[in-house]
Design a protein around this motif. Structure first.
Motif, PDB file in Angstrom:
ATOM      1  N   VAL A 163       1.318  -1.209  -0.241  1.00 38.87           N
ATOM      2  CA  VAL A 163      -0.138  -0.355   0.197  1.00 38.87           C
ATOM      3  C   VAL A 163       0.734   1.402  -0.034  1.00 38.87           C
ATOM      4  O   VAL A 163       0.456   2.412  -1.074  1.00 38.87           O
ATOM      5  CB  VAL A 163      -0.795  -0.104   1.051  1.00 38.87           C
ATOM      6  N   LYS A 164       1.813   1.158   0.146  1.00 36.11           N
ATOM      7  CA  LYS A 164       2.984   2.560   0.520  1.00 36.11           C
ATOM      8  C   LYS A 164       3.526   2.964  -0.739  1.00 36.11           C
ATOM      9  O   LYS A 164       3.724   3.780  -0.903  1.00 36.11           O
ATOM     10  CB  LYS A 164       4.301   1.675   1.481  1.00 36.11           C
ATOM     11  N   ARG A 165       3.173   1.507  -1.157  1.00 35.72           N
ATOM     12  CA  ARG A 165       4.053   1.788  -3.033  1.00 35.72           C
ATOM     13  C   ARG A 165       2.682   1.976  -4.119  1.00 35.72           C
ATOM     14  O   ARG A 165       3.414   1.685  -4.953  1.00 35.72           O
ATOM     15  CB  ARG A 165       4.969   0.476  -3.561  1.00 35.72           C
ATOM     16  N   GLY A 166       1.628   2.229  -3.621  1.00 31.09           N
ATOM     17  CA  GLY A 166       0.654   2.752  -4.176  1.00 31.09           C
ATOM     18  C   GLY A 166      -0.036   1.270  -4.706  1.00 31.09           C
ATOM     19  O   GLY A 166      -0.398   2.022  -5.851  1.00 31.09           O
ATOM     20  N   VAL A 167       0.080   0.558  -4.104  1.00 32.00           N
ATOM     21  CA  VAL A 167      -1.303  -0.862  -4.767  1.00 32.00           C
ATOM     22  C   VAL A 167      -2.143  -0.851  -3.980  1.00 32.00           C
ATOM     23  O   VAL A 167      -2.114  -0.120  -2.865  1.00 32.00           O
ATOM     24  CB  VAL A 167       0.172  -2.221  -4.279  1.00 32.00           C
ATOM     25  N   GLU A 168      -2.945  -0.894  -4.939  1.00 36.59           N
ATOM     26  CA  GLU A 168      -4.891  -1.350  -3.788  1.00 36.59           C
ATOM     27  C   GLU A 168      -4.610  -2.944  -4.053  1.00 36.59           C
ATOM     28  O   GLU A 168      -4.672  -3.593  -4.576  1.00 36.59           O
ATOM     29  CB  GLU A 168      -5.704  -0.985  -5.631  1.00 36.59           C
ATOM     30  N   LEU A 169      -4.631  -3.132  -2.859  1.00 38.52           N
ATOM     31  CA  LEU A 169      -3.930  -4.561  -2.229  1.00 38.52           C
ATOM     32  C   LEU A 169      -5.823  -4.749  -1.657  1.00 38.52           C
ATOM     33  O   LEU A 169      -6.195  -4.919  -1.008  1.00 38.52           O
ATOM     34  CB  LEU A 169      -3.928  -4.906  -1.620  1.00 38.52           C
ATOM     35  N   THR A 170      -6.347  -6.090  -2.551  1.00 32.36           N
ATOM     36  CA  THR A 170      -7.215  -6.853  -2.416  1.00 32.36           C
ATOM     37  C   THR A 170      -6.933  -8.269  -1.922  1.00 32.36           C
ATOM     38  O   THR A 170      -6.496  -9.148  -2.837  1.00 32.36           O
ATOM     39  CB  THR A 170      -8.138  -7.161  -3.504  1.00 32.36           C
ATOM     40  N   VAL A 171      -7.459  -8.157  -0.981  1.00 32.61           N
ATOM     41  CA  VAL A 171      -6.675 -10.247   0.233  1.00 32.61           C
ATOM     42  C   VAL A 171      -7.873 -10.611   0.239  1.00 32.61           C
ATOM     43  O   VAL A 171      -9.095 -10.088   0.625  1.00 32.61           O
ATOM     44  CB  VAL A 171      -6.120  -9.328   1.463  1.00 32.61           C
ATOM     45  N   VAL A 172      -7.405 -11.740  -0.889  1.00 30.11           N
ATOM     46  CA  VAL A 172      -9.153 -13.146  -0.507  1.00 30.11           C
ATOM     47  C   VAL A 172      -8.919 -14.174   1.042  1.00 30.11           C
ATOM     48  O   VAL A 172      -7.436 -14.526   0.828  1.00 30.11           O
ATOM     49  CB  VAL A 172      -9.063 -13.243  -1.512  1.00 30.11           C
ATOM     50  N   PRO A 173      -9.604 -14.591   0.810  1.00 30.77           N
ATOM     51  CA  PRO A 173      -9.357 -16.093   1.897  1.00 30.77           C
ATOM     52  C   PRO A 173      -8.527 -17.355   1.456  1.00 30.77           C
ATOM     53  O   PRO A 173      -8.889 -17.093  -0.305  1.00 30.77           O
ATOM     54  CB  PRO A 173     -10.231 -16.219   2.522  1.00 30.77           C
ATOM     55  N   TRP A 174      -8.419 -17.995   1.030  1.00 33.07           N
ATOM     56  CA  TRP A 174      -7.639 -19.128   0.445  1.00 33.07           C
ATOM     57  C   TRP A 174      -8.817 -20.273  -0.117  1.00 33.07           C
ATOM     58  O   TRP A 174      -8.365 -20.145  -1.348  1.00 33.07           O
ATOM     59  CB  TRP A 174      -6.870 -20.373   1.628  1.00 33.07           C
ATOM     60  N   ASN A 175      -9.540 -20.169   0.164  1.00 33.04           N
ATOM     61  CA  ASN A 175     -10.963 -20.445  -0.981  1.00 33.04           C
ATOM     62  C   ASN A 175     -11.740 -19.787  -1.450  1.00 33.04           C
ATOM     63  O   ASN A 175     -12.457 -20.143  -2.160  1.00 33.04           O
ATOM     64  CB  ASN A 175     -11.785 -21.453   0.677  1.00 33.04           C
ATOM     65  N   TYR A 176     -11.341 -18.604  -1.868  1.00 36.05           N
ATOM     66  CA  TYR A 176     -12.316 -16.864  -2.826  1.00 36.05           C
ATOM     67  C   TYR A 176     -12.038 -17.609  -4.137  1.00 36.05           C
ATOM     68  O   TYR A 176     -10.871 -18.088  -4.318  1.00 36.05           O
ATOM     69  CB  TYR A 176     -11.583 -16.108  -2.190  1.00 36.05           C
ATOM     70  N   PRO A 177     -13.279 -17.772  -4.415  1.00 34.85           N
ATOM     71  CA  PRO A 177     -12.663 -17.782  -6.311  1.00 34.85           C
ATOM     72  C   PRO A 177     -12.240 -16.607  -6.759  1.00 34.85           C
ATOM     73  O   PRO A 177     -13.092 -16.668  -7.355  1.00 34.85           O
ATOM     74  CB  PRO A 177     -14.476 -18.420  -6.521  1.00 34.85           C
ATOM     75  N   PHE A 178     -11.477 -16.581  -6.570  1.00 37.14           N
ATOM     76  CA  PHE A 178     -10.533 -15.300  -7.283  1.00 37.14           C
ATOM     77  C   PHE A 178     -10.587 -15.396  -9.388  1.00 37.14           C
ATOM     78  O   PHE A 178     -10.526 -14.452  -9.548  1.00 37.14           O
ATOM     79  CB  PHE A 178      -9.641 -15.104  -6.865  1.00 37.14           C
ATOM     80  N   ALA A 179     -10.541 -16.716  -9.365  1.00 37.72           N
ATOM     81  CA  ALA A 179      -9.840 -16.955 -10.655  1.00 37.72           C
ATOM     82  C   ALA A 179     -11.102 -15.782 -11.660  1.00 37.72           C
ATOM     83  O   ALA A 179     -10.830 -14.980 -12.673  1.00 37.72           O
ATOM     84  CB  ALA A 179     -10.266 -18.286 -11.490  1.00 37.72           C
ATOM     85  N   SER A 180     -12.393 -15.283 -11.132  1.00 38.64           N
ATOM     86  CA  SER A 180     -13.506 -15.143 -12.356  1.00 38.64           C
ATOM     87  C   SER A 180     -13.226 -13.939 -11.777  1.00 38.64           C
ATOM     88  O   SER A 180     -14.209 -12.928 -12.376  1.00 38.64           O
ATOM     89  CB  SER A 180     -15.138 -14.788 -11.248  1.00 38.64           C
ATOM     90  N   GLU A 181     -12.311 -13.214 -11.251  1.00 40.45           N
ATOM     91  CA  GLU A 181     -12.206 -11.584 -11.092  1.00 40.45           C
ATOM     92  C   GLU A 181     -10.778 -10.987 -11.573  1.00 40.45           C
ATOM     93  O   GLU A 181     -10.745 -10.747 -11.478  1.00 40.45           O
ATOM     94  CB  GLU A 181     -12.279 -11.870  -9.936  1.00 40.45           C
ATOM     95  N   MET A 182     -10.242 -12.165 -11.893  1.00 38.77           N
ATOM     96  CA  MET A 182      -9.370 -11.899 -12.594  1.00 38.77           C
ATOM     97  C   MET A 182      -9.123 -10.539 -13.374  1.00 38.77           C
ATOM     98  O   MET A 182      -7.872 -10.023 -13.238  1.00 38.77           O
ATOM     99  CB  MET A 182      -7.983 -13.261 -13.028  1.00 38.77           C
ATOM    100  N   HIS A 183      -9.907 -10.530 -14.284  1.00 40.77           N
ATOM    101  CA  HIS A 183      -9.602  -9.471 -15.669  1.00 40.77           C
ATOM    102  C   HIS A 183      -9.859  -8.090 -14.344  1.00 40.77           C
ATOM    103  O   HIS A 183      -9.933  -7.719 -15.329  1.00 40.77           O
ATOM    104  CB  HIS A 183     -11.227  -9.626 -16.289  1.00 40.77           C
ATOM    105  N   LEU A 184     -10.134  -7.619 -13.099  1.00 41.14           N
ATOM    106  CA  LEU A 184     -10.181  -6.847 -12.643  1.00 41.14           C
ATOM    107  C   LEU A 184      -8.956  -6.542 -12.136  1.00 41.14           C
ATOM    108  O   LEU A 184      -8.402  -5.253 -11.911  1.00 41.14           O
ATOM    109  CB  LEU A 184     -11.114  -6.843 -11.239  1.00 41.14           C
ATOM    110  N   TYR A 185      -7.667  -7.531 -12.227  1.00 37.99           N
ATOM    111  CA  TYR A 185      -6.541  -7.248 -12.243  1.00 37.99           C
ATOM    112  C   TYR A 185      -4.446  -6.931 -12.762  1.00 37.99           C
ATOM    113  O   TYR A 185      -5.603  -7.895 -13.425  1.00 37.99           O
ATOM    114  CB  TYR A 185      -5.572  -7.884 -10.749  1.00 37.99           C
TER     115      TYR A 185
END
Length: 83
Positions: free
Chosen positions: A61-83
């Motif tokens: 965050v100090k280096r200018g990142v918007e960091l989204t932290v998700v749990p180990w079992n979160y289905p993040f693959a469906s949101e990869m286009h946002l990052y």
């Protein structure tokens, strides 16, 4: 310091030792719901929390990142286009 040994002490009961492999340790240390840090920063990063240290969040965050932290079992693959 020094280590002292009590030669008269009874032997430990190893049957009482908890087996860490019998527990889901990642589930215990992972956050439970999605959290965003540094909202509005230009660089977007998603991180899967498997025991992530808070210092990692602070430095990104100090280096200018918007960091989204998700749990180990979160289905993040469906949101990869946002990052």
């Amino acid at each position: 310091g020094r280590i002292e040994v009590d030669l008269n002490a009874s032997a430990p009961d190893f049957k009482k030792v908890v087996d860490p492999n019998a527990r889901h340790l990642v589930d215990e240390v992972s956050i439970k719901e999605k959290t965003v840090y540094g909202k509005g920063n230009p660089t977007k990063v998603i991180a899967v929390d498997c025991g992530m240290k808070n210092n990692i969040i602070r430095h990104l965050v100090k280096r200018g990142v918007e960091l989204t932290v998700v749990p180990w079992n979160y289905p993040f693959a469906s949101e990869m286009h946002l990052y």
